[in-house]
Design a protein around this motif. Structure first.
Motif, PDB file in Angstrom:
ATOM      1  N   TYR A  14       0.841  -1.233   0.096  1.00 14.00           N
ATOM      2  CA  TYR A  14      -0.012  -0.038   0.036  1.00 14.00           C
ATOM      3  C   TYR A  14       0.886   1.238  -0.059  1.00 14.00           C
ATOM      4  N   HIS A  15       1.994   1.346   0.454  1.00 16.16           N
ATOM      5  CA  HIS A  15       3.058   2.445   0.439  1.00 16.16           C
ATOM      6  C   HIS A  15       2.741   2.978  -0.931  1.00 16.16           C
ATOM      7  N   LYS A  16       2.606   4.430  -1.305  1.00 14.39           N
ATOM      8  CA  LYS A  16       2.500   4.922  -2.535  1.00 14.39           C
ATOM      9  C   LYS A  16       3.966   4.621  -3.499  1.00 14.39           C
ATOM     10  N   VAL A  17       5.025   4.758  -2.730  1.00  7.33           N
ATOM     11  CA  VAL A  17       6.223   4.741  -3.329  1.00  7.33           C
ATOM     12  C   VAL A  17       6.915   3.350  -3.335  1.00  7.33           C
ATOM     13  N   VAL A  18       6.763   2.830  -2.190  1.00  4.56           N
ATOM     14  CA  VAL A  18       7.468   1.370  -1.961  1.00  4.56           C
ATOM     15  C   VAL A  18       6.828   0.401  -3.100  1.00  4.56           C
ATOM     16  N   LYS A  19       5.560   0.403  -3.180  1.00  7.64           N
ATOM     17  CA  LYS A  19       4.827  -0.658  -3.986  1.00  7.64           C
ATOM     18  C   LYS A  19       5.264  -0.610  -5.192  1.00  7.64           C
ATOM     19  N   GLN A  20       5.542   0.524  -5.776  1.00  8.88           N
ATOM     20  CA  GLN A  20       6.067   0.895  -7.186  1.00  8.88           C
ATOM     21  C   GLN A  20       7.079   0.039  -7.709  1.00  8.88           C
ATOM     22  N   SER A  21       8.108  -0.498  -6.696  1.00  6.17           N
ATOM     23  CA  SER A  21       9.246  -1.109  -6.952  1.00  6.17           C
ATOM     24  C   SER A  21       9.205  -2.754  -6.936  1.00  6.17           C
ATOM     25  N   TYR A  22       7.908  -2.886  -6.302  1.00  7.10           N
ATOM     26  CA  TYR A  22       7.583  -4.364  -5.887  1.00  7.10           C
ATOM     27  C   TYR A  22       7.675  -5.151  -7.396  1.00  7.10           C
ATOM     28  N   ASP A  23       8.314  -6.372  -7.684  1.00  3.10           N
ATOM     29  CA  ASP A  23       8.438  -7.041  -9.000  1.00  3.10           C
ATOM     30  C   ASP A  23       7.293  -8.202  -8.899  1.00  3.10           C
ATOM     31  N   LYS A  24       6.081  -7.524  -9.272  1.00  6.05           N
ATOM     32  CA  LYS A  24       5.127  -8.564  -9.160  1.00  6.05           C
ATOM     33  C   LYS A  24       4.976  -9.785 -10.396  1.00  6.05           C
ATOM     34  N   ASP A  25       5.632  -9.123 -11.354  1.00  9.31           N
ATOM     35  CA  ASP A  25       5.811  -9.834 -12.579  1.00  9.31           C
ATOM     36  C   ASP A  25       6.639 -11.113 -12.419  1.00  9.31           C
ATOM     37  N   HIS A  26       7.813 -11.231 -11.497  1.00  6.37           N
ATOM     38  CA  HIS A  26       8.562 -12.419 -11.198  1.00  6.37           C
ATOM     39  C   HIS A  26       7.913 -12.969  -9.949  1.00  6.37           C
ATOM     40  N   ASP A  27       7.353 -12.238  -8.895  1.00  9.18           N
ATOM     41  CA  ASP A  27       7.162 -12.937  -7.794  1.00  9.18           C
ATOM     42  C   ASP A  27       5.724 -13.643  -7.591  1.00  9.18           C
ATOM     43  N   THR A  28       5.590 -14.771  -8.542  1.00  9.32           N
ATOM     44  CA  THR A  28       4.317 -15.385  -9.011  1.00  9.32           C
ATOM     45  C   THR A  28       4.287 -16.782  -8.377  1.00  9.32           C
ATOM     46  N   PHE A  29       5.009 -16.957  -7.514  1.00  7.50           N
ATOM     47  CA  PHE A  29       5.002 -18.418  -6.754  1.00  7.50           C
ATOM     48  C   PHE A  29       3.641 -18.583  -6.084  1.00  7.50           C
ATOM     49  N   ARG A  30       2.957 -19.471  -6.167  1.00  2.00           N
ATOM     50  CA  ARG A  30       1.657 -19.662  -5.622  1.00  2.00           C
ATOM     51  C   ARG A  30       1.838 -20.144  -4.283  1.00  2.00           C
ATOM     52  N   HIS A  31       1.704 -19.476  -3.318  1.00  2.87           N
ATOM     53  CA  HIS A  31       2.169 -19.621  -1.917  1.00  2.87           C
ATOM     54  C   HIS A  31       0.931 -20.295  -1.211  1.00  2.87           C
ATOM     55  N   TYR A  32      -0.096 -20.391  -1.872  1.00  3.93           N
ATOM     56  CA  TYR A  32      -1.218 -21.392  -1.319  1.00  3.93           C
ATOM     57  C   TYR A  32      -0.817 -22.800  -1.424  1.00  3.93           C
ATOM     58  N   PHE A  33       0.180 -23.063  -2.437  1.00  2.24           N
ATOM     59  CA  PHE A  33       0.564 -24.516  -2.504  1.00  2.24           C
ATOM     60  C   PHE A  33       1.504 -24.764  -1.347  1.00  2.24           C
ATOM     61  N   LEU A  34       2.023 -23.619  -0.552  1.00  6.33           N
ATOM     62  CA  LEU A  34       2.743 -24.310   0.651  1.00  6.33           C
ATOM     63  C   LEU A  34       1.830 -24.167   1.799  1.00  6.33           C
ATOM     64  N   ILE A  35       0.744 -23.188   1.827  1.00  7.33           N
ATOM     65  CA  ILE A  35       0.035 -23.241   3.131  1.00  7.33           C
ATOM     66  C   ILE A  35      -1.027 -24.267   3.198  1.00  7.33           C
ATOM     67  N   ILE A  36      -1.688 -24.689   2.268  1.00  4.00           N
ATOM     68  CA  ILE A  36      -2.611 -25.752   2.261  1.00  4.00           C
ATOM     69  C   ILE A  36      -1.951 -27.056   2.840  1.00  4.00           C
ATOM     70  N   PRO A  37      -0.722 -27.723   2.128  1.00  2.00           N
ATOM     71  CA  PRO A  37      -0.202 -28.792   2.564  1.00  2.00           C
ATOM     72  C   PRO A  37       0.262 -28.621   4.005  1.00  2.00           C
ATOM     73  N   CYS A  38       0.671 -27.418   4.217  1.00  2.00           N
ATOM     74  CA  CYS A  38       1.311 -27.369   5.679  1.00  2.00           C
ATOM     75  C   CYS A  38       0.065 -27.473   6.603  1.00  2.00           C
TER      76      CYS A  38
END
Length: 216
Positions: A80-104
């Motif tokens: 949500y930070h208007k400056v920090v969030k712009q540097s987030y690399d969402k195109d590469h951070d695509t690992f489906r973390h629910y694949f970790l949550i559900i098995p755990c």
């Protein structure tokens, strides 16, 4: 409390300080996985449910509050930070973390010390923390954009688990009750192994005085 656990807590705290330093001073979260940060927030939320009911020590309570507060603040900054969030690399951070949550969660329901809500959630937090770093490592391999602060952040996280592994070994020989905590041992060992490859390339880059780069 022993020197290994204290060192583990301090290196864990140092990893958070390094990450917050990156976010606050550079106003950037480049190279940081939001998925991993959300997993850590979930880990601390489910592990520290006893913070207002079971008092152990001032040190214990303060550390729990720090880990809870900082984990959720990092997620907020990245989302949500208007400056920090712009540097987030969402195109590469695509690992489906629910694949970790559900098995755990399923594993925590099947393998636990006691079938109660608090115990299951605590066990779930152990299993999830063991694999929470995976999205971060995947992101670093995909982008190969590893600045010093990001590399140091992951290194301190790995060092924290290494010190805790030494803590468990120490307690194994000094506390007979602790020998029965197979879940803690197994999850900690798996988590430490996940850092092995990163440690190798981190130390190699440090020795050669070159930029850290992970192979794809």
């Amino acid at each position: 409390m022993n020197i290994f656990r204290f060192a583990g807590d301090m290196t864990h705290l140092m990893s958070i300080v390094v990450l917050l330093l990156k976010i606050h001073t550079i106003r950037s979260c480049a190279g940081i996985s939001l998925k991993t940060q959300e997993l850590y927030a979930l880990v601390f939320l489910t592990r520290y449910l006893d913070i207002f009911t079971d008092f152990v020590s001032v040190y214990n309570t303060v550390m729990k509050l720090i880990f809870l507060g900082t984990s959720f603040s990092i997620v907020w900054y990245m989302r949500y930070h208007k400056v920090v969030k712009q540097s987030y690399d969402k195109d590469h951070d695509t690992f489906r973390h629910y694949f970790l949550i559900i098995p755990c969660l399923i594993l925590a329901l099947l393998i636990n010390h006691q079938f109660t809500v608090r115990e299951i959630l605590w066990t779930f937090s152990l299993y999830l923390e063991a694999v929470a770093i995976i999205p971060q490592l995947v992101l670093l391999q995909r982008t190969k954009n590893i600045d010093n602060l990001t590399g140091n952040y992951v290194f301190f996280l790995g060092a924290y688990r290494g010190f805790y592994l030494l803590n468990w070994i120490y307690r194994y020989f000094t506390d007979a009750h602790y020998r029965k905590r197979g879940i803690t041992w197994a999850s900690g060992f798996v988590q430490t192994l996940l850092y092995a490859d990163f440690f190798y390339y981190y130390l190699r880059s440090w020795k050669r005085n070159e930029r850290l780069n992970l192979p794809a």
